[in-house]
Scaffold this motif. Structure first.
Motif, PDB file in Angstrom:
ATOM      1  N   ASP A   9      48.261  37.149  39.065  1.00 54.91           N
ATOM      2  CA  ASP A   9      48.311  37.781  38.140  1.00 54.91           C
ATOM      3  C   ASP A   9      46.060  37.992  38.471  1.00 54.91           C
ATOM      4  O   ASP A   9      45.784  37.022  36.609  1.00 54.91           O
ATOM      5  CB  ASP A   9      48.442  37.517  36.128  1.00 54.91           C
ATOM      6  N   VAL A  10      45.742  38.956  38.904  1.00 58.27           N
ATOM      7  CA  VAL A  10      44.377  38.391  38.785  1.00 58.27           C
ATOM      8  C   VAL A  10      43.345  39.255  38.115  1.00 58.27           C
ATOM      9  O   VAL A  10      43.241  38.828  37.401  1.00 58.27           O
ATOM     10  CB  VAL A  10      44.365  39.458  40.060  1.00 58.27           C
ATOM     11  N   ARG A  11      44.045  40.560  37.116  1.00 58.65           N
ATOM     12  CA  ARG A  11      43.706  40.881  36.553  1.00 58.65           C
ATOM     13  C   ARG A  11      42.663  39.902  34.802  1.00 58.65           C
ATOM     14  O   ARG A  11      41.801  39.817  34.654  1.00 58.65           O
ATOM     15  CB  ARG A  11      43.981  41.744  35.799  1.00 58.65           C
ATOM     16  N   LYS A  12      43.892  38.972  34.837  1.00 57.57           N
ATOM     17  CA  LYS A  12      44.035  38.023  33.887  1.00 57.57           C
ATOM     18  C   LYS A  12      42.954  37.368  33.733  1.00 57.57           C
ATOM     19  O   LYS A  12      42.188  36.494  32.703  1.00 57.57           O
ATOM     20  CB  LYS A  12      45.085  37.332  33.675  1.00 57.57           C
ATOM     21  N   GLN A  13      43.230  36.434  35.372  1.00 60.87           N
ATOM     22  CA  GLN A  13      41.986  35.431  36.188  1.00 60.87           C
ATOM     23  C   GLN A  13      40.885  36.053  36.157  1.00 60.87           C
ATOM     24  O   GLN A  13      39.467  35.082  35.332  1.00 60.87           O
ATOM     25  CB  GLN A  13      43.030  35.155  37.172  1.00 60.87           C
ATOM     26  N   LEU A  14      40.180  37.200  36.248  1.00 56.96           N
ATOM     27  CA  LEU A  14      39.231  37.603  36.260  1.00 56.96           C
ATOM     28  C   LEU A  14      39.013  38.044  34.638  1.00 56.96           C
ATOM     29  O   LEU A  14      37.563  37.803  34.415  1.00 56.96           O
ATOM     30  CB  LEU A  14      39.541  38.966  36.874  1.00 56.96           C
ATOM     31  N   VAL A  35      31.566  37.035  37.768  1.00 55.75           N
ATOM     32  CA  VAL A  35      32.407  36.469  37.658  1.00 55.75           C
ATOM     33  C   VAL A  35      33.167  36.057  38.664  1.00 55.75           C
ATOM     34  O   VAL A  35      34.762  35.567  38.264  1.00 55.75           O
ATOM     35  CB  VAL A  35      33.097  38.393  37.078  1.00 55.75           C
ATOM     36  N   THR A  36      33.844  37.159  39.593  1.00 60.79           N
ATOM     37  CA  THR A  36      34.214  36.468  40.912  1.00 60.79           C
ATOM     38  C   THR A  36      34.364  35.163  41.279  1.00 60.79           C
ATOM     39  O   THR A  36      34.422  33.744  41.584  1.00 60.79           O
ATOM     40  CB  THR A  36      34.057  37.769  42.120  1.00 60.79           C
ATOM     41  N   THR A  37      33.022  33.916  41.306  1.00 60.71           N
ATOM     42  CA  THR A  37      32.531  33.137  41.306  1.00 60.71           C
ATOM     43  C   THR A  37      32.971  32.022  40.433  1.00 60.71           C
ATOM     44  O   THR A  37      33.877  31.221  40.792  1.00 60.71           O
ATOM     45  CB  THR A  37      31.123  33.113  40.777  1.00 60.71           C
ATOM     46  N   GLU A  38      33.576  32.891  38.828  1.00 59.44           N
ATOM     47  CA  GLU A  38      33.934  32.174  38.125  1.00 59.44           C
ATOM     48  C   GLU A  38      35.026  32.215  37.906  1.00 59.44           C
ATOM     49  O   GLU A  38      35.830  30.810  37.916  1.00 59.44           O
ATOM     50  CB  GLU A  38      33.239  32.032  36.414  1.00 59.44           C
ATOM     51  N   ALA A  39      35.241  33.346  38.849  1.00 57.22           N
ATOM     52  CA  ALA A  39      37.258  33.380  38.838  1.00 57.22           C
ATOM     53  C   ALA A  39      37.785  32.352  40.138  1.00 57.22           C
ATOM     54  O   ALA A  39      38.644  32.424  40.286  1.00 57.22           O
ATOM     55  CB  ALA A  39      37.380  34.619  38.696  1.00 57.22           C
ATOM     56  N   ASP A  40      36.793  32.299  40.937  1.00 54.86           N
ATOM     57  CA  ASP A  40      36.633  31.066  42.234  1.00 54.86           C
ATOM     58  C   ASP A  40      37.789  32.505  42.880  1.00 54.86           C
ATOM     59  O   ASP A  40      38.550  32.026  43.842  1.00 54.86           O
ATOM     60  CB  ASP A  40      37.343  29.642  41.986  1.00 54.86           C
ATOM     61  N   GLY A  44      35.196  40.580  46.879  1.00 58.31           N
ATOM     62  CA  GLY A  44      35.959  41.897  47.109  1.00 58.31           C
ATOM     63  C   GLY A  44      37.542  42.037  46.136  1.00 58.31           C
ATOM     64  O   GLY A  44      37.955  42.884  46.272  1.00 58.31           O
ATOM     65  N   VAL A  45      37.780  40.874  45.835  1.00 60.36           N
ATOM     66  CA  VAL A  45      39.035  40.704  44.863  1.00 60.36           C
ATOM     67  C   VAL A  45      38.842  41.164  43.680  1.00 60.36           C
ATOM     68  O   VAL A  45      39.765  42.724  43.342  1.00 60.36           O
ATOM     69  CB  VAL A  45      39.277  39.920  44.307  1.00 60.36           C
ATOM     70  N   LEU A  46      37.530  41.609  43.206  1.00 59.26           N
ATOM     71  CA  LEU A  46      36.866  42.084  41.842  1.00 59.26           C
ATOM     72  C   LEU A  46      37.526  43.651  42.052  1.00 59.26           C
ATOM     73  O   LEU A  46      38.258  44.982  41.905  1.00 59.26           O
ATOM     74  CB  LEU A  46      36.093  41.891  41.053  1.00 59.26           C
ATOM     75  N   PHE A  50      39.629  47.086  40.600  1.00 56.46           N
ATOM     76  CA  PHE A  50      38.509  48.095  39.665  1.00 56.46           C
ATOM     77  C   PHE A  50      37.768  48.808  40.632  1.00 56.46           C
ATOM     78  O   PHE A  50      37.647  48.809  42.190  1.00 56.46           O
ATOM     79  CB  PHE A  50      37.688  47.419  38.946  1.00 56.46           C
ATOM     80  N   THR A  51      37.507  50.127  40.019  1.00 55.64           N
ATOM     81  CA  THR A  51      36.759  51.444  40.794  1.00 55.64           C
ATOM     82  C   THR A  51      35.783  50.674  41.334  1.00 55.64           C
ATOM     83  O   THR A  51      34.753  50.723  42.187  1.00 55.64           O
ATOM     84  CB  THR A  51      37.091  52.169  40.695  1.00 55.64           C
ATOM     85  N   ASP A  52      35.150  50.104  40.453  1.00 52.57           N
ATOM     86  CA  ASP A  52      33.497  49.356  40.248  1.00 52.57           C
ATOM     87  C   ASP A  52      33.456  48.465  39.370  1.00 52.57           C
ATOM     88  O   ASP A  52      34.422  48.486  38.138  1.00 52.57           O
ATOM     89  CB  ASP A  52      32.449  50.742  40.316  1.00 52.57           C
ATOM     90  N   PHE A  53      31.969  47.735  38.704  1.00 52.33           N
ATOM     91  CA  PHE A  53      32.190  46.884  37.461  1.00 52.33           C
ATOM     92  C   PHE A  53      32.437  47.675  35.861  1.00 52.33           C
ATOM     93  O   PHE A  53      33.220  46.761  35.807  1.00 52.33           O
ATOM     94  CB  PHE A  53      30.915  46.486  37.807  1.00 52.33           C
ATOM     95  N   ASP A  54      31.842  48.079  35.647  1.00 51.02           N
ATOM     96  CA  ASP A  54      31.947  49.595  34.621  1.00 51.02           C
ATOM     97  C   ASP A  54      33.696  49.650  34.545  1.00 51.02           C
ATOM     98  O   ASP A  54      33.614  49.789  32.986  1.00 51.02           O
ATOM     99  CB  ASP A  54      31.371  50.612  34.763  1.00 51.02           C
TER     100      ASP A  54
END
Length: 198
Positions: A9-14, A35-40, A44-46, A50-54
């Motif tokens: 559940d990557v989305r939930k983790q992010l 976000v990716t640092t906090e999610a460890d 590139g996972v994000l 997702f197409t972009d950060f927005d």
């Protein structure tokens, strides 16, 4: 993170990681790297999900709106129980949790995010909150617990605006005093509660 490791559940983790960043550092610190640092996870996972950060932020807000829809159903079901003020105090406290307050600020200041979320006017989260309170107050009016001529839309706007000021005007991570919130709610409701008895 090693390549090939399946993330559950990557989305939930992010989303959870974004919530922690918002709580700890505020909306200005919310970046894809934070976000990716906090999610460890690798950055590139994000961007794989997702197409972009927005796009990520829009889905984060939509996730919060889903929770708000659940809260609205519970509040509506509470009509006729406890006191009207107690139900509203509980709903506003849950509605304006620190993550929602931070997301509201983010939506306000990020034009692209607002554009992606725009569904019919108003500021997402606050617009849905207004509808939630309006539906609840309408149910209470039908049960005779507030005045039959109560203008529920105006009451909802007053409650949302005043509560947002109480919650958003605090130092990060703190909540308004329960007495202060209670006083605001009972003041907004005083007329419609009193007139139901006349």
């Amino acid at each position: 993170m090693p390549t090939g490791v399946h993330l559950r559940d990557v989305r939930k983790q992010l989303f959870d990681a974004a919530g922690r960043v918002l709580l700890r550092d505020g909306p200005n610190a919310l970046t894809s790297r934070a976000v990716t640092t906090e999610a460890d996870v690798a950055k590139g996972v994000l961007h794989r999900h997702f197409t972009d950060f927005d796009d990520f932020l829009a889905d984060l807000v939509r996730d919060r709106l889903t929770r708000l829809a659940d809260q609205a159903a519970l509040l509506h079901a509470a009509a006729g129980t406890r006191t009207v003020a107690d139900n509203l105090i509980a709903a506003l406290t849950e509605l304006f949790d620190p993550v929602s307050v931070a997301l509201t600020s983010l939506i306000f200041f990020r034009d692209e995010l607002r554009t992606r979320l725009r569904t019919g006017g108003g500021l997402p989260i606050l617009t849905e909150a207004r509808a939630m309170l309006k539906a609840y107050l309408s149910a209470e009016r039908e049960q005779g617990r507030i005045a039959v001529d109560a203008e529920v839309d105006s009451l909802s706007l007053s409650l949302i605006g005043a509560a947002h000021l109480l919650f958003a005007g605090r130092r990060r991570g703190t909540l308004p005093d329960g007495k202060e919130l209670g006083t605001m709610v009972t003041t907004v409701l005083a007329d419609v509660l009193q007139r139901r008895l006349l």
